[in-house]
Design an enzyme around this catalytic site. Structure first.
Site, mmCIF file in Angstrom:
data_model
loop_
_atom_site.group_PDB
_atom_site.id
_atom_site.type_symbol
_atom_site.label_atom_id
_atom_site.label_comp_id
_atom_site.label_asym_id
_atom_site.label_seq_id
_atom_site.Cartn_x
_atom_site.Cartn_y
_atom_site.Cartn_z
ATOM 1 N N LYS A 1 0.917 -1.148 -0.091
ATOM 2 C CA LYS A 1 -0.018 -0.101 -0.047
ATOM 3 C C LYS A 1 1.005 1.557 -0.040
ATOM 4 O O LYS A 1 2.050 1.400 0.424
ATOM 5 C CB LYS A 1 -0.928 -0.065 1.351
ATOM 6 C CG LYS A 1 -1.909 -1.166 1.198
ATOM 7 C CD LYS A 1 -3.078 -1.005 2.536
ATOM 8 C CE LYS A 1 -3.801 -2.342 2.499
ATOM 9 N NZ LYS A 1 -4.733 -1.985 3.471
ATOM 10 N N PHE B 1 -15.760 2.763 6.866
ATOM 11 C CA PHE B 1 -14.489 3.168 6.444
ATOM 12 C C PHE B 1 -14.358 3.133 5.028
ATOM 13 O O PHE B 1 -13.185 3.315 4.262
ATOM 14 C CB PHE B 1 -13.506 2.390 6.978
ATOM 15 C CG PHE B 1 -13.538 0.930 7.086
ATOM 16 C CD1 PHE B 1 -12.999 0.160 5.997
ATOM 17 C CD2 PHE B 1 -14.142 0.203 8.138
ATOM 18 C CE1 PHE B 1 -13.144 -1.003 5.800
ATOM 19 C CE2 PHE B 1 -14.356 -1.171 7.921
ATOM 20 C CZ PHE B 1 -13.697 -1.813 6.623
ATOM 21 N N ARG C 1 -1.601 -14.670 4.471
ATOM 22 C CA ARG C 1 -2.518 -13.774 5.603
ATOM 23 C C ARG C 1 -1.412 -14.128 7.051
ATOM 24 O O ARG C 1 -1.640 -12.939 7.788
ATOM 25 C CB ARG C 1 -3.838 -14.243 5.703
ATOM 26 C CG ARG C 1 -4.435 -13.897 4.541
ATOM 27 C CD ARG C 1 -6.251 -14.378 4.486
ATOM 28 N NE ARG C 1 -6.785 -13.526 5.507
ATOM 29 C CZ ARG C 1 -7.239 -12.358 5.357
ATOM 30 N NH1 ARG C 1 -6.719 -11.587 4.268
ATOM 31 N NH2 ARG C 1 -8.078 -11.610 6.330
ATOM 32 N N THR D 1 -5.378 -7.489 10.649
ATOM 33 C CA THR D 1 -5.501 -6.058 10.091
ATOM 34 C C THR D 1 -5.041 -4.864 10.652
ATOM 35 O O THR D 1 -4.604 -4.020 10.250
ATOM 36 C CB THR D 1 -7.037 -5.979 9.802
ATOM 37 O OG1 THR D 1 -7.550 -7.385 9.304
ATOM 38 C CG2 THR D 1 -7.522 -4.800 8.901
ATOM 39 N N ARG E 1 2.705 -6.252 9.131
ATOM 40 C CA ARG E 1 1.908 -5.250 9.969
ATOM 41 C C ARG E 1 2.370 -4.997 11.041
ATOM 42 O O ARG E 1 2.552 -3.816 11.478
ATOM 43 C CB ARG E 1 0.252 -5.540 9.722
ATOM 44 C CG ARG E 1 -0.092 -5.646 8.283
ATOM 45 C CD ARG E 1 -1.485 -6.195 8.378
ATOM 46 N NE ARG E 1 -2.277 -6.038 7.104
ATOM 47 C CZ ARG E 1 -3.356 -6.680 7.090
ATOM 48 N NH1 ARG E 1 -3.826 -7.745 7.386
ATOM 49 N NH2 ARG E 1 -4.098 -6.417 5.509
ATOM 50 N N ASN F 1 -2.058 0.063 6.972
ATOM 51 C CA ASN F 1 -1.520 -1.282 7.523
ATOM 52 C C ASN F 1 -0.562 -2.001 6.411
ATOM 53 O O ASN F 1 -0.455 -3.153 6.357
ATOM 54 C CB ASN F 1 -2.548 -2.089 7.911
ATOM 55 C CG ASN F 1 -3.568 -2.498 6.781
ATOM 56 O OD1 ASN F 1 -3.160 -1.936 5.583
ATOM 57 N ND2 ASN F 1 -4.560 -3.283 7.194
ATOM 58 N N HIS G 1 -2.226 -5.550 1.541
ATOM 59 C CA HIS G 1 -3.324 -6.172 1.497
ATOM 60 C C HIS G 1 -3.246 -7.557 0.859
ATOM 61 O O HIS G 1 -2.214 -7.771 0.208
ATOM 62 C CB HIS G 1 -4.276 -5.434 0.617
ATOM 63 C CG HIS G 1 -5.481 -6.224 0.010
ATOM 64 N ND1 HIS G 1 -6.730 -6.185 0.740
ATOM 65 C CD2 HIS G 1 -5.388 -6.986 -0.878
ATOM 66 C CE1 HIS G 1 -7.623 -7.179 0.258
ATOM 67 N NE2 HIS G 1 -6.875 -7.577 -0.866
HETATM 68 P P1 CMP Z 1 -7.411 -4.872 3.818
HETATM 69 O O1 CMP Z 1 -6.634 -6.084 4.030
HETATM 70 O O2 CMP Z 1 -6.682 -4.095 2.643
HETATM 71 O O3 CMP Z 1 -8.876 -4.654 3.414
HETATM 72 C C1 CMP Z 1 -9.696 -3.684 3.702
HETATM 73 C C2 CMP Z 1 -9.122 -2.677 4.428
HETATM 74 O O4 CMP Z 1 -9.863 -1.614 5.349
HETATM 75 C C3 CMP Z 1 -8.061 -3.095 5.735
HETATM 76 O O5 CMP Z 1 -7.167 -3.841 5.033
HETATM 77 C C4 CMP Z 1 -7.792 -1.894 6.584
HETATM 78 O O6 CMP Z 1 -6.634 -1.217 5.986
HETATM 79 C C5 CMP Z 1 -8.976 -1.012 6.176
HETATM 80 N N1 CMP Z 1 -9.973 -0.670 7.507
HETATM 81 C C6 CMP Z 1 -10.075 0.561 8.126
HETATM 82 N N2 CMP Z 1 -10.820 0.414 8.956
HETATM 83 C C7 CMP Z 1 -10.952 -0.912 9.167
HETATM 84 C C8 CMP Z 1 -11.855 -1.855 10.154
HETATM 85 N N3 CMP Z 1 -12.585 -0.988 11.015
HETATM 86 N N4 CMP Z 1 -12.116 -3.021 9.884
HETATM 87 C C9 CMP Z 1 -11.403 -3.446 8.952
HETATM 88 N N5 CMP Z 1 -10.468 -2.929 8.093
HETATM 89 C C10 CMP Z 1 -10.495 -1.672 8.176
#
Ligand code: CMP
Length: 135
Positions: free
Chosen positions: A12, A60, A88, A94, A105, A115, A118
């Protein structure tokens, strides 16, 4: 039984900007994933909205789409034994605050939004996400 899978990984904007691309790739390689294809691109907010469509009802969502389109990203096809789950595990939770030691992460993430990476969460999504960037 061997089950070689492919999954989509995105480095990212926060990580590309901090020049962490090679360090992150190293994490995949040292965990027996191979990089089958990769490119550095910048996508529009509309493309990010399409990519993250599964999250469209989440509070979000708008912030997430603005963020993913805010700077260059590196998209990769990772391949290996149980690549989806393995990736993962290498990424960690996350929210970087909840991620295990040694994960990407935990080491590099700044916040739940920034973070650093993805990764596809299922076989179906891996297929869709790979097609989205590499068809
Ligand atoms: P990613 O794995 O890219 O998938 C969706 C993204 O939403 C996640 O990583 C986070 O960076 C972002 N995100 C922001 N807020 C939240 C939340 N409350 N729960 C999950 N993902 C979130």
């Amino acid at each position: 039984m061997s089950s070689i899978e492919q999954t989509l990984s995105i480095i990212k904007p926060d990580a590309v900007e901090r020049k962490l691309t090679e360090k992150i790739k190293e994490k995949f390689l040292e965990n027996k994933l191979t990089i089958k294809n990769q490119k550095k691109i910048q996508i529009s907010k509309e493309e990010a909205a399409e990519f993250y469509k599964v999250h469209q009802t989440k509070p979000f969502y708008d912030r997430l789409c603005s963020y993913l389109s805010s700077g260059p990203i590196v998209v990769m096809i990772l391949e290996g034994e149980k690549a989806i789950t393995l990736n993962r595990k290498i990424m960690g939770a996350t929210d970087p605050k909840k991620a295990d030691d040694g994960t990407i992460r935990k080491e590099f993430g700044i916040s739940i939004d920034k973070n650093s990476v993805h990764g596809s969460d299922s076989t179906g999504n891996a297929k869709k996400e790979i097609e989205f960037f590499f068809k």
